[in-house]
Scaffold this motif. Structure first.
Motif, PDB file in Angstrom:
ATOM      1  N   ILE A 178       0.673   1.395 -11.220  1.00 16.15           N
ATOM      2  CA  ILE A 178       0.588   2.286 -10.001  1.00 16.15           C
ATOM      3  C   ILE A 178      -0.642   1.704  -9.389  1.00 16.15           C
ATOM      4  CG2 ILE A 178      -0.832   4.302  -9.542  1.00 16.15           C
ATOM      5  CD1 ILE A 178       0.228   5.972 -12.154  1.00 16.15           C
ATOM      6  N   THR A 179      -1.362   0.916  -9.983  1.00 20.54           N
ATOM      7  CA  THR A 179      -2.408   0.028  -9.289  1.00 20.54           C
ATOM      8  C   THR A 179      -1.849  -0.876  -8.179  1.00 20.54           C
ATOM      9  OG1 THR A 179      -4.062   0.469 -10.855  1.00 20.54           O
ATOM     10  CG2 THR A 179      -4.667  -1.286  -9.502  1.00 20.54           C
ATOM     11  N   VAL A 180      -0.551  -1.784  -8.900  1.00 18.07           N
ATOM     12  CA  VAL A 180      -0.064  -2.757  -8.142  1.00 18.07           C
ATOM     13  C   VAL A 180       0.650  -2.227  -6.924  1.00 18.07           C
ATOM     14  CG1 VAL A 180       1.833  -4.389  -8.527  1.00 18.07           C
ATOM     15  CG2 VAL A 180       0.156  -4.324 -10.575  1.00 18.07           C
ATOM     16  N   ALA A 181       1.335  -1.106  -6.906  1.00 19.16           N
ATOM     17  CA  ALA A 181       1.989  -0.246  -6.139  1.00 19.16           C
ATOM     18  C   ALA A 181       0.964  -0.158  -5.169  1.00 19.16           C
ATOM     19  CB  ALA A 181       2.587   0.987  -6.372  1.00 19.16           C
ATOM     20  N   GLY A 182      -0.149   0.296  -5.347  1.00 22.31           N
ATOM     21  CA  GLY A 182      -1.469   0.542  -4.273  1.00 22.31           C
ATOM     22  C   GLY A 182      -1.814  -0.487  -3.562  1.00 22.31           C
ATOM     23  N   VAL A 183      -1.668  -1.713  -4.234  1.00 23.75           N
ATOM     24  CA  VAL A 183      -2.250  -3.011  -3.496  1.00 23.75           C
ATOM     25  C   VAL A 183      -0.956  -3.849  -2.805  1.00 23.75           C
ATOM     26  CG1 VAL A 183      -4.499  -3.033  -4.627  1.00 23.75           C
ATOM     27  CG2 VAL A 183      -2.268  -4.164  -5.529  1.00 23.75           C
ATOM     28  N   SER A 184       0.167  -3.207  -2.809  1.00 23.73           N
ATOM     29  CA  SER A 184       1.377  -4.164  -2.471  1.00 23.73           C
ATOM     30  C   SER A 184       1.190  -4.703  -1.218  1.00 23.73           C
ATOM     31  CB  SER A 184       2.594  -3.364  -2.784  1.00 23.73           C
ATOM     32  OG  SER A 184       2.708  -2.670  -3.977  1.00 23.73           O
ATOM     33  N   PRO A 185       1.310  -6.074  -1.022  1.00 20.89           N
ATOM     34  CA  PRO A 185       1.493  -6.610   0.273  1.00 20.89           C
ATOM     35  C   PRO A 185       2.512  -6.188   0.844  1.00 20.89           C
ATOM     36  CG  PRO A 185       1.754  -8.265  -1.030  1.00 20.89           C
ATOM     37  CD  PRO A 185       1.451  -6.940  -2.149  1.00 20.89           C
ATOM     38  N   ASN A 186       3.680  -6.137   0.430  1.00 24.24           N
ATOM     39  CA  ASN A 186       5.036  -5.737   1.093  1.00 24.24           C
ATOM     40  C   ASN A 186       5.769  -5.019   0.227  1.00 24.24           C
ATOM     41  OD1 ASN A 186       6.643  -7.610  -0.825  1.00 24.24           O
ATOM     42  ND2 ASN A 186       5.276  -9.047  -0.023  1.00 24.24           N
ATOM     43  N   VAL A 187       6.837  -4.455   0.930  1.00 25.58           N
ATOM     44  CA  VAL A 187       7.864  -3.714   0.115  1.00 25.58           C
ATOM     45  C   VAL A 187       8.660  -3.896  -0.965  1.00 25.58           C
ATOM     46  CG1 VAL A 187       9.765  -4.101   1.528  1.00 25.58           C
ATOM     47  CG2 VAL A 187       9.587  -1.847   0.764  1.00 25.58           C
ATOM     48  N   TYR A 188       8.790  -5.319  -0.917  1.00 27.47           N
ATOM     49  CA  TYR A 188       9.467  -5.853  -2.153  1.00 27.47           C
ATOM     50  C   TYR A 188       8.326  -5.758  -3.355  1.00 27.47           C
ATOM     51  CZ  TYR A 188      12.339  -7.316   1.596  1.00 27.47           C
ATOM     52  OH  TYR A 188      12.858  -7.514   2.812  1.00 27.47           O
ATOM     53  N   VAL A 189       7.166  -6.063  -3.429  1.00 26.46           N
ATOM     54  CA  VAL A 189       6.360  -5.704  -4.592  1.00 26.46           C
ATOM     55  C   VAL A 189       6.302  -4.454  -4.979  1.00 26.46           C
ATOM     56  CG1 VAL A 189       3.822  -6.137  -5.014  1.00 26.46           C
ATOM     57  CG2 VAL A 189       4.903  -8.011  -3.865  1.00 26.46           C
ATOM     58  N   ASP A 246      -2.976   9.187   3.262  1.00 28.24           N
ATOM     59  CA  ASP A 246      -2.998   7.528   3.049  1.00 28.24           C
ATOM     60  C   ASP A 246      -2.280   7.496   1.811  1.00 28.24           C
ATOM     61  OD1 ASP A 246      -3.222   4.841   2.669  1.00 28.24           O
ATOM     62  OD2 ASP A 246      -4.740   4.678   3.955  1.00 28.24           O
ATOM     63  N   TRP A 247      -1.139   7.095   1.811  1.00 27.36           N
ATOM     64  CA  TRP A 247      -0.234   6.668   0.486  1.00 27.36           C
ATOM     65  C   TRP A 247      -1.011   5.880  -0.425  1.00 27.36           C
ATOM     66  CZ3 TRP A 247       2.175   2.537  -1.744  1.00 27.36           C
ATOM     67  CH2 TRP A 247       2.019   1.172  -0.857  1.00 27.36           C
ATOM     68  N   ARG A 248      -1.587   4.849   0.141  1.00 26.21           N
ATOM     69  CA  ARG A 248      -2.276   4.003  -1.108  1.00 26.21           C
ATOM     70  C   ARG A 248      -3.583   4.562  -1.695  1.00 26.21           C
ATOM     71  NH1 ARG A 248      -0.769  -1.427  -0.186  1.00 26.21           N
ATOM     72  NH2 ARG A 248       0.396  -1.908   1.999  1.00 26.21           N
ATOM     73  N   ARG A 249      -4.288   5.402  -1.063  1.00 26.73           N
ATOM     74  CA  ARG A 249      -5.303   6.180  -1.650  1.00 26.73           C
ATOM     75  C   ARG A 249      -4.925   6.816  -2.841  1.00 26.73           C
ATOM     76  NH1 ARG A 249      -9.208   8.544   2.470  1.00 26.73           N
ATOM     77  NH2 ARG A 249      -7.647   8.402   3.823  1.00 26.73           N
ATOM     78  N   VAL A 250      -3.711   7.658  -2.591  1.00 22.93           N
ATOM     79  CA  VAL A 250      -3.302   8.523  -3.496  1.00 22.93           C
ATOM     80  C   VAL A 250      -2.846   7.605  -4.731  1.00 22.93           C
ATOM     81  CG1 VAL A 250      -1.069  10.201  -3.937  1.00 22.93           C
ATOM     82  CG2 VAL A 250      -2.330  10.234  -1.792  1.00 22.93           C
ATOM     83  N   GLN A 251      -2.367   6.712  -4.675  1.00 20.42           N
ATOM     84  CA  GLN A 251      -2.044   5.754  -5.855  1.00 20.42           C
ATOM     85  C   GLN A 251      -3.101   5.477  -6.604  1.00 20.42           C
ATOM     86  OE1 GLN A 251       1.374   4.676  -6.451  1.00 20.42           O
ATOM     87  NE2 GLN A 251       1.717   6.391  -4.924  1.00 20.42           N
ATOM     88  N   TYR A 252      -4.480   5.114  -5.735  1.00 20.16           N
ATOM     89  CA  TYR A 252      -5.427   4.924  -6.690  1.00 20.16           C
ATOM     90  C   TYR A 252      -6.070   6.156  -7.110  1.00 20.16           C
ATOM     91  CZ  TYR A 252      -5.604   0.870  -3.408  1.00 20.16           C
ATOM     92  OH  TYR A 252      -5.448  -0.258  -2.601  1.00 20.16           O
ATOM     93  N   VAL A 253      -5.877   7.393  -6.832  1.00 19.62           N
ATOM     94  CA  VAL A 253      -6.267   8.544  -7.497  1.00 19.62           C
ATOM     95  C   VAL A 253      -5.306   8.747  -8.800  1.00 19.62           C
ATOM     96  CG1 VAL A 253      -6.166  11.121  -7.260  1.00 19.62           C
ATOM     97  CG2 VAL A 253      -6.938   9.773  -5.428  1.00 19.62           C
ATOM     98  N   LEU A 254      -4.037   8.328  -8.586  1.00 20.80           N
ATOM     99  CA  LEU A 254      -2.991   8.548  -9.615  1.00 20.80           C
ATOM    100  C   LEU A 254      -3.504   7.532 -10.875  1.00 20.80           C
ATOM    101  CD1 LEU A 254       0.442   8.827  -8.026  1.00 20.80           C
ATOM    102  CD2 LEU A 254      -0.636  10.442  -9.481  1.00 20.80           C
ATOM    103  N   ALA A 255      -4.156   6.545 -10.386  1.00 20.44           N
ATOM    104  CA  ALA A 255      -4.475   5.216 -11.455  1.00 20.44           C
ATOM    105  C   ALA A 255      -5.576   5.900 -12.137  1.00 20.44           C
ATOM    106  CB  ALA A 255      -4.524   3.994 -10.805  1.00 20.44           C
ATOM    107  N   GLY A 256      -6.504   6.309 -11.578  1.00 22.06           N
ATOM    108  CA  GLY A 256      -8.020   6.638 -11.895  1.00 22.06           C
ATOM    109  C   GLY A 256      -7.717   7.807 -12.942  1.00 22.06           C
TER     110      GLY A 256
END
Length: 519
Positions: A178-189, A246-256
């Motif tokens: 989940i954390t990796v998804a939140g910091v993904s630099p591109n769509v493939y990661v 912001d979808w990235r911040r939602v990912q960080y909430v999920l990871a936490g």
């Protein structure tokens, strides 16, 4: 000879221990719907134009209107192109104004987005528009493929490595990726991380609804609690994305949240006995009795081990072959139910009403339905409840065909949303009954493998649901007709299943042989 059902009654079949484990395992399911948010709440076709800041090197004082007039072609309706720009040149601003630009190209430096519903989505961050717009649908398919892979991996694995390990490992994978998804630099990661997140979710869902510690009268409650928490999660998802756009911040909430999930997963004593690990099983049974404040007669556990080793020893494939008729029926049921369910879920933004309101309605109407499901399961049994939910779900979905698509109209949108929400409720209800059935029909030696087969069908339906929804480009009614017809057919197949209400879970193939002759 003492069987496990008698032992469970002695140590407490629904005491403090059982309530605690249900809460610990089911609470994680609040998060399950939220994992869909990064590709459900996306605004797939946002207002935009090509980034043409290159012209500011010629004149940094240009207004926005002047910049757009000089660098963007116009469509036939007079609006600026959203996918094309004029080829950059190294002229001065005077020459550009005098001669103008004529040669066009795709957006070379990305897009500028405006009037968006969200601060950031995978569409705007990864530029999934124009010739890359199909990647948004690919993301859904990859996530569903991950769920399917998790079913293949973690279902049969639970028979060899136990329920505890195959429940804990997915949580660790979720925290990492989940954390990796939140910091993904591109769509493939992002896609790779979503595949692994999907696999971990598929594995957790299989093994988090284990009824082997629950007494006969409370099994339906334990199974429906898992579904009820998932319904609450749909409401939480609507509120969370509404507050954090912001979808990235939602990912960080999920990871936490994942890091603080209380995961107390004891092993199944039934499974330990089936593996011949009698000492460990007896030790665990005594611990459960202590937690439930029950006393165990000294000779209660003396003869259990030998019996169970003899009962459960043997080839897994040979055991499964005796139950293939049940497995085939339940696989078809799970596939049909969840094809419709996911087709509806993935269309949450296309019903004509506010997406946050629709998502909240999807969740809030399911939660009380699962409480009602517990009561109905005990009142009329599994079989009648399953048949009625399948028929009702397909009926309400087919009713939407009476309201053809056309120009947006509030009343039509409200009626369609009401019908879809009701149909989804019954499909989800049928899924809850299937989960109870799939736990009660099979002995301990093959139970999680059977759950795995059911989950494979469930995830396979999820994998195909985005593709089925795409067929709506040919005619909007095609997806509805397909999944409603399959659900209706499944209702007829449900007549082949036996009733399992208030019957003890079979620990061996011998105990369920009488039931195996029902088909």
């Amino acid at each position: 000879m003492v069987d496990f059902g008698e032992i469970l009654t002695t140590v407490g079949d629904f005491g403090f221990f059982q309530k605690l484990i249900i809460l610990a395992l089911a609470f994680q399911n609040v998060l399950f719907p939220i994992f869909f948010c990064s590709f459900l709440f996306i605004q797939s076709d946002p207002e935009r134009h090509c980034n043409t800041d290159w012209i500011l090197q010629a004149d940094s004082n240009l207004t926005t209107d002047e910049q757009l007039n000089l660098t963007l072609p116009r469509e036939e309706d007079g609006t600026f192109s959203r996918c094309q720009m004029f080829v950059p040149v190294e002229w001065d601003i005077g020459a550009i104004r005098e001669y103008g630009l004529n040669e066009t190209t795709g957006c070379r430096d990305g897009w500028v987005y405006y009037d968006t519903l969200y601060d950031a989505t995978i569409v705007t961050d990864f530029d999934l528009v124009c010739d890359r717009s199909n990647l948004a649908e690919v993301v859904k398919t990859i996530f569903m493929a991950g769920l399917l892979a998790g079913s293949f991996i973690f279902g049969p694995t639970a028979e060899s490595y136990g329920r505890r390990r195959t429940t804990q490992l997915p949580v660790v994978l979720l925290l990492i990726f989940i954390t990796v998804a939140g910091v993904s630099p591109n769509v493939y990661v992002y896609m790779v991380s979503q595949f692994i997140v999907g696999a971990a979710l598929g594995g957790y869902r299989i093994n988090s609804t284990v009824l082997e510690w629950i007494g006969v009268t409370k099994r339906s409650l334990a199974s429906c609690m898992s579904q009820m928490f998932s319904s609450v999660g749909q409401c939480v998802m609507a509120g969370l994305v509404y507050a954090i756009r912001d979808w990235r911040r939602v990912q960080y909430v999920l990871a936490g949240w994942q890091a603080f999930i209380f995961l107390w997963t004891p092993e199944s004593a039934r499974w330990l006995l089936g593996q011949g690990r009698t000492e460990e099983a007896n030790k665990l049974i005594r611990r459960v009795a202590a937690i439930n404040k029950k006393k165990i007669p000294e000779n209660l556990l003396d003869v259990t081990g030998e019996q169970e080793v003899q009962t459960h020893s043997g080839n897994l494939v040979a055991h499964l072959s005796k139950y293939m008729s049940f497995i085939c029926v339940l696989v078809i049921l799970r596939f049909s139910l969840n094809l419709g369910y996911f087709c509806l879920i993935l269309n949450v933004g296309k019903l004509g009403l506010n997406i946050f309101l629709v998502q909240f309605l999807f969740g809030i109407t399911e939660a009380p339905a699962h409480f009602l499901c517990v009561w109905v399961l005990e009142l009329i049994g599994r079989k009648k409840s399953l048949i009625s939910s399948l028929l009702a779900g397909s009926f309400f979905c087919l009713l939407t065909l009476a309201f053809p698509q056309g120009e947006f109209h509030v009343i039509r949108a409200v009626v369609i949303t009401a019908l879809v929400t009701t149909g989804k409720l019954f499909l989800n209800w049928g899924g809850s009954v299937c989960m109870v059935y799939i736990q009660e029909l099979f002995p301990t030696s093959v139970r999680q493998t059977a759950v795995g087969f059911g989950s494979i069908a469930y995830r396979g339906a999820g994998l195909l649901s985005p593709l089925l929804n795409i067929l709506a480009v040919y005619h909007w009614s095609i997806p509805i007709i397909v999944y409603s017809s399959l659900t209706l057919t499944s209702g007829a197949l449900s007549f082949l299943l036996p009733e399992t209400r208030r019957k003890e879970l079979p620990d061996s193939t011998h105990e369920s042989n009488t039931c195996n002759n029902c088909i």
